[in-house]
Design a protein around this motif. Structure first.
Motif, PDB file in Angstrom:
ATOM      1  N   HIS A 111      43.485  37.820  73.329  1.00 17.03           N
ATOM      2  CA  HIS A 111      43.000  39.129  73.746  1.00 17.03           C
ATOM      3  C   HIS A 111      44.178  39.999  74.186  1.00 17.03           C
ATOM      4  CE1 HIS A 111      40.917  41.903  76.763  1.00 17.03           C
ATOM      5  NE2 HIS A 111      40.612  42.323  75.544  1.00 17.03           N
ATOM      6  N   LEU A 141      39.598  46.548  77.743  1.00 13.40           N
ATOM      7  CA  LEU A 141      39.378  45.620  76.639  1.00 13.40           C
ATOM      8  C   LEU A 141      40.145  46.073  75.400  1.00 13.40           C
ATOM      9  CD1 LEU A 141      35.544  44.933  76.972  1.00 13.40           C
ATOM     10  CD2 LEU A 141      37.457  43.744  78.058  1.00 13.40           C
ATOM     11  N   HIS A 142      40.643  45.105  74.654  1.00 10.55           N
ATOM     12  CA  HIS A 142      41.389  45.400  73.426  1.00 10.55           C
ATOM     13  C   HIS A 142      40.406  45.368  72.247  1.00 10.55           C
ATOM     14  CE1 HIS A 142      45.321  45.354  75.349  1.00 10.55           C
ATOM     15  NE2 HIS A 142      44.931  44.286  76.021  1.00 10.55           N
ATOM     16  N   ARG A 145      41.563  44.358  68.704  1.00 11.96           N
ATOM     17  CA  ARG A 145      41.706  42.918  68.460  1.00 11.96           C
ATOM     18  C   ARG A 145      40.337  42.284  68.198  1.00 11.96           C
ATOM     19  NH1 ARG A 145      46.002  39.354  67.352  1.00 11.96           N
ATOM     20  NH2 ARG A 145      47.275  40.419  68.918  1.00 11.96           N
ATOM     21  N   LEU A 146      39.343  42.727  68.932  1.00 12.01           N
ATOM     22  CA  LEU A 146      37.994  42.209  68.734  1.00 12.01           C
ATOM     23  C   LEU A 146      37.472  42.574  67.342  1.00 12.01           C
ATOM     24  CD1 LEU A 146      35.816  40.636  70.292  1.00 12.01           C
ATOM     25  CD2 LEU A 146      34.864  42.842  70.976  1.00 12.01           C
ATOM     26  N   SER A 149      39.034  40.241  64.840  1.00 12.64           N
ATOM     27  CA  SER A 149      38.371  38.944  64.869  1.00 12.64           C
ATOM     28  C   SER A 149      37.033  39.001  64.144  1.00 12.64           C
ATOM     29  CB  SER A 149      38.160  38.491  66.317  1.00 12.64           C
ATOM     30  OG  SER A 149      37.453  37.273  66.378  1.00 12.64           O
ATOM     31  N   THR A 183      31.838  42.425  78.647  1.00 11.31           N
ATOM     32  CA  THR A 183      32.725  41.466  77.977  1.00 11.31           C
ATOM     33  C   THR A 183      31.996  40.594  76.963  1.00 11.31           C
ATOM     34  OG1 THR A 183      32.450  39.881  79.793  1.00 11.31           O
ATOM     35  CG2 THR A 183      34.338  41.392  79.918  1.00 11.31           C
ATOM     36  N   TRP A 210      29.866  38.515  70.032  1.00 11.65           N
ATOM     37  CA  TRP A 210      31.261  38.465  70.459  1.00 11.65           C
ATOM     38  C   TRP A 210      31.340  38.269  71.963  1.00 11.65           C
ATOM     39  CZ3 TRP A 210      32.673  42.085  74.063  1.00 11.65           C
ATOM     40  CH2 TRP A 210      31.936  43.277  74.113  1.00 11.65           C
ATOM     41  N   ILE A 212      34.613  38.132  75.240  1.00  9.34           N
ATOM     42  CA  ILE A 212      36.007  38.100  75.680  1.00  9.34           C
ATOM     43  C   ILE A 212      36.054  37.281  76.959  1.00  9.34           C
ATOM     44  CG2 ILE A 212      37.968  39.460  76.504  1.00  9.34           C
ATOM     45  CD1 ILE A 212      36.989  41.729  74.676  1.00  9.34           C
ATOM     46  N   ALA A 217      39.602  36.803  72.482  1.00  5.55           N
ATOM     47  CA  ALA A 217      38.548  37.601  71.853  1.00  5.55           C
ATOM     48  C   ALA A 217      37.929  36.729  70.774  1.00  5.55           C
ATOM     49  CB  ALA A 217      39.125  38.879  71.260  1.00  5.55           C
TER      50      ALA A 217
END
Length: 226
Positions: A111, A141-142, A145-146, A149, A183, A210, A212, A217
């Motif tokens: 993450h 939160l990134h 990146r999520l 994924s 999250t 999803w 985190i 992530a």
């Protein structure tokens, strides 16, 4: 962590941190594939296969080698479907009986920010616009990146059904935070090319979850049978 993203028929096994004993558990044909690899690659390759064999055992299937096939997709015992993922200090495998699900895909990423230029290469303009809105509401939160994924999980669920490539630009993914948690949430991937046929029905989208947690992530996509 990964199990909470998956429906009940799926068995998931995960591990945090390196497994010093995993390489010794490789089958000879698996060990041969990474004999010339750097130690980190060998450990990750071995650890995720330990997870896979533990999942097989939970399903009452005798453990066996997990060898990469076409486009690197793992080869599962007859009657099983599954997916694997690994990154720094994490590995997971998720398996189910083919009588319970059509396909599934899992992915875990650190993450943190994506390397420069990656988002532009993988995200559609519509996806980048939604990420901007999510980042304004949840800046810690990134999201990029999520999204990456989620793209990986979508492809892992797509390939066993089609045996064909799915480009990053051929699925438009929406990340939807849960109302009670910033999250975790749902994801929906609109397929921009003809989807696979499942039980005589052509799919137009995939759905998943999803989360985190623990610096990762993590995403999962499942495709029901009907």
């Amino acid at each position: 962590m990964i199990e909470e993203l998956l429906p009940v028929p799926v068995v998931a096994v995960e591990t945090f941190g390196p497994d010093a004993t995993a390489e010794a558990a490789l089958y000879p044909e698996e060990a041969a594939l990474v004999a010339q690899a750097v130690p980190k690659r060998r450990r990750e390759f071995a650890t995720v296969r330990v997870c896979a064999r533990r999942a097989m055992d939970k399903l009452g299937v005798a453990p066996r080698p997990v060898l990469p096939g076409e486009r690197g997709a793992p080869g599962w015992p007859p009657g099983l479907i599954g997916s694997m993922t690994h990154c720094e200090n994490y590995a997971a495998a998720a398996l189910a009986r083919a009588t319970d699900l059509a396909s599934l895909g899992i992915d875990a990423e650190p993450h943190g920010p994506l390397p420069e230029g990656v988002l532009e290469a993988v995200a559609l303009p519509s996806e980048r616009a939604r990420l901007t809105g999510l980042a304004a509401r949840h800046p810690q939160l990134h999201w990029e990146r999520l999204l990456f994924s989620a793209k990986e999980s979508v492809y892992k669920a797509w390939f066993p059904l089609t045996r064909s490539w799915l480009d990053f630009s051929e699925a438009d993914i929406e990340l939807i935070p849960d109302p009670a948690s910033e999250t975790s949430g749902a994801l929906r991937a609109e397929l921009l090319v003809p989807g696979p046929l499942v039980a005589g029905r052509r799919l137009s989208h995939f759905e998943g979850r999803w989360t985190i947690q623990r610096g990762l992530a993590t995403t999962a996509v499942t495709v029901p049978l009907g």
